[in-house]
Design a protein around this motif. Structure first.
Motif, PDB file in Angstrom:
ATOM      1  N   THR A  53       2.776  11.151  -1.882  1.00  0.00           N
ATOM      2  CA  THR A  53       2.671   9.718  -1.632  1.00  0.00           C
ATOM      3  C   THR A  53       3.421   8.956  -2.712  1.00  0.00           C
ATOM      4  OG1 THR A  53       0.639   9.464  -2.922  1.00  0.00           O
ATOM      5  CG2 THR A  53       0.386   9.922  -0.565  1.00  0.00           C
ATOM      6  N   ILE A  54       3.716   7.708  -2.393  1.00  0.00           N
ATOM      7  CA  ILE A  54       4.351   6.821  -3.360  1.00  0.00           C
ATOM      8  C   ILE A  54       3.766   5.430  -3.190  1.00  0.00           C
ATOM      9  CG2 ILE A  54       6.312   6.301  -1.818  1.00  0.00           C
ATOM     10  CD1 ILE A  54       8.086   6.299  -4.384  1.00  0.00           C
ATOM     11  N   SER A  55       3.496   4.768  -4.306  1.00  0.00           N
ATOM     12  CA  SER A  55       2.907   3.431  -4.253  1.00  0.00           C
ATOM     13  C   SER A  55       4.003   2.374  -4.176  1.00  0.00           C
ATOM     14  CB  SER A  55       2.052   3.191  -5.495  1.00  0.00           C
ATOM     15  OG  SER A  55       2.901   2.992  -6.629  1.00  0.00           O
ATOM     16  N   ASP A  56       3.580   1.138  -4.020  1.00  0.00           N
ATOM     17  CA  ASP A  56       4.557   0.040  -3.961  1.00  0.00           C
ATOM     18  C   ASP A  56       5.293  -0.128  -5.280  1.00  0.00           C
ATOM     19  OD1 ASP A  56       2.572  -2.904  -4.668  1.00  0.00           O
ATOM     20  OD2 ASP A  56       2.173  -0.819  -5.155  1.00  0.00           O
ATOM     21  N   GLU A  77      -2.653  -2.288   5.442  1.00  0.00           N
ATOM     22  CA  GLU A  77      -3.145  -3.303   4.522  1.00  0.00           C
ATOM     23  C   GLU A  77      -3.994  -4.305   5.277  1.00  0.00           C
ATOM     24  OE1 GLU A  77      -0.167  -5.194   1.962  1.00  0.00           O
ATOM     25  OE2 GLU A  77      -1.053  -7.108   2.539  1.00  0.00           O
ATOM     26  N   MET A  78      -5.099  -4.706   4.677  1.00  0.00           N
ATOM     27  CA  MET A  78      -5.930  -5.768   5.226  1.00  0.00           C
ATOM     28  C   MET A  78      -5.781  -6.982   4.315  1.00  0.00           C
ATOM     29  SD  MET A  78      -8.087  -6.645   7.615  1.00  0.00           S
ATOM     30  CE  MET A  78      -8.809  -5.136   8.249  1.00  0.00           C
ATOM     31  N   CYS A 133       0.840  -1.199   0.000  1.00  0.00           N
ATOM     32  CA  CYS A 133       0.000   0.000   0.000  1.00  0.00           C
ATOM     33  C   CYS A 133       0.874   1.248   0.000  1.00  0.00           C
ATOM     34  CB  CYS A 133      -0.931  -0.035   1.202  1.00  0.00           C
ATOM     35  SG  CYS A 133      -2.037  -1.464   1.186  1.00  0.00           S
ATOM     36  N   LYS A 134       0.216   2.393  -0.086  1.00  0.00           N
ATOM     37  CA  LYS A 134       0.949   3.649  -0.236  1.00  0.00           C
ATOM     38  C   LYS A 134       1.701   4.023   1.032  1.00  0.00           C
ATOM     39  CE  LYS A 134      -2.367   6.448  -1.247  1.00  0.00           C
ATOM     40  NZ  LYS A 134      -3.502   5.535  -1.207  1.00  0.00           N
ATOM     41  N   THR A 174      12.792  -0.077  -1.327  1.00  0.00           N
ATOM     42  CA  THR A 174      11.891  -1.153  -0.928  1.00  0.00           C
ATOM     43  C   THR A 174      12.627  -2.330  -0.299  1.00  0.00           C
ATOM     44  OG1 THR A 174      11.988  -2.055  -3.160  1.00  0.00           O
ATOM     45  CG2 THR A 174      10.177  -0.547  -2.663  1.00  0.00           C
ATOM     46  N   VAL A 175      13.910  -2.419  -0.520  1.00  0.00           N
ATOM     47  CA  VAL A 175      14.691  -3.494   0.091  1.00  0.00           C
ATOM     48  C   VAL A 175      14.961  -3.170   1.559  1.00  0.00           C
ATOM     49  CG1 VAL A 175      16.882  -4.751   0.051  1.00  0.00           C
ATOM     50  CG2 VAL A 175      15.730  -4.158  -2.103  1.00  0.00           C
ATOM     51  N   LYS A 176      15.361  -1.917   1.797  1.00  0.00           N
ATOM     52  CA  LYS A 176      15.676  -1.500   3.167  1.00  0.00           C
ATOM     53  C   LYS A 176      14.441  -1.011   3.921  1.00  0.00           C
ATOM     54  CE  LYS A 176      20.427  -0.147   2.116  1.00  0.00           C
ATOM     55  NZ  LYS A 176      21.415   0.967   2.109  1.00  0.00           N
TER      56      LYS A 176
END
Length: 126
Positions: A50-53, A100-101, A32-33, A73-75
């Motif tokens: 904002t930034i998305s996945d 996230e659900m 999620c964002k 996204t790794v760290k």
């Protein structure tokens, strides 16, 4: 348990730069964002970006052309590079991780609700 820790604020002269960081952990997956918000004294908390996945970005207009949101996204670190800072940028900046659900069979939804960092103060002086 989700943890969101933002840092990198400080005092800087007008025209200067700062880079905020937000380390996040916990939750299920980073699908999620994530975003940056700011709150000036006596004002409401406003969305900055904002930034998305997948790396898609949205800027609210605050700092557009001067601020850049990015992520590792790794760290699991979110960044906000702020350039050409103005006194009007003085505020507490908050990192937000959208909750996230998760459902069976790999299904999930992004809830629109956030887990928040504690905030980091940015002061721009002339």
């Amino acid at each position: 348990q989700v943890q969101v820790v933002d840092s990198g604020g400080g005092s800087v002269q007008t025209g200067g730069s700062l880079k905020l960081s937000c380390a996040h952990s916990g939750g299920n997956f980073d699908r999620c964002k994530m975003g940056w918000y700011r709150q000036a004294p006596g004002k409401e908390r406003d969305l900055v970006a904002t930034i998305s996945d997948t790396g898609s970005t949205f800027y609210s207009g605050i700092g557009e052309g001067r601020f850049i949101i990015s992520q590792d996204t790794v760290k699991h670190i979110l960044y906000l590079q702020m350039n050409e800072l103005k006194t009007q940028d003085t505020a507490v900046y908050f990192c937000a991780k959208e909750r996230e659900m998760s459902y069976p069979f790999g299904q999930y939804t992004c809830t629109g609700k956030n887990d928040w960092g504690q905030g980091t103060q940015v002061t721009v002086f002339s």
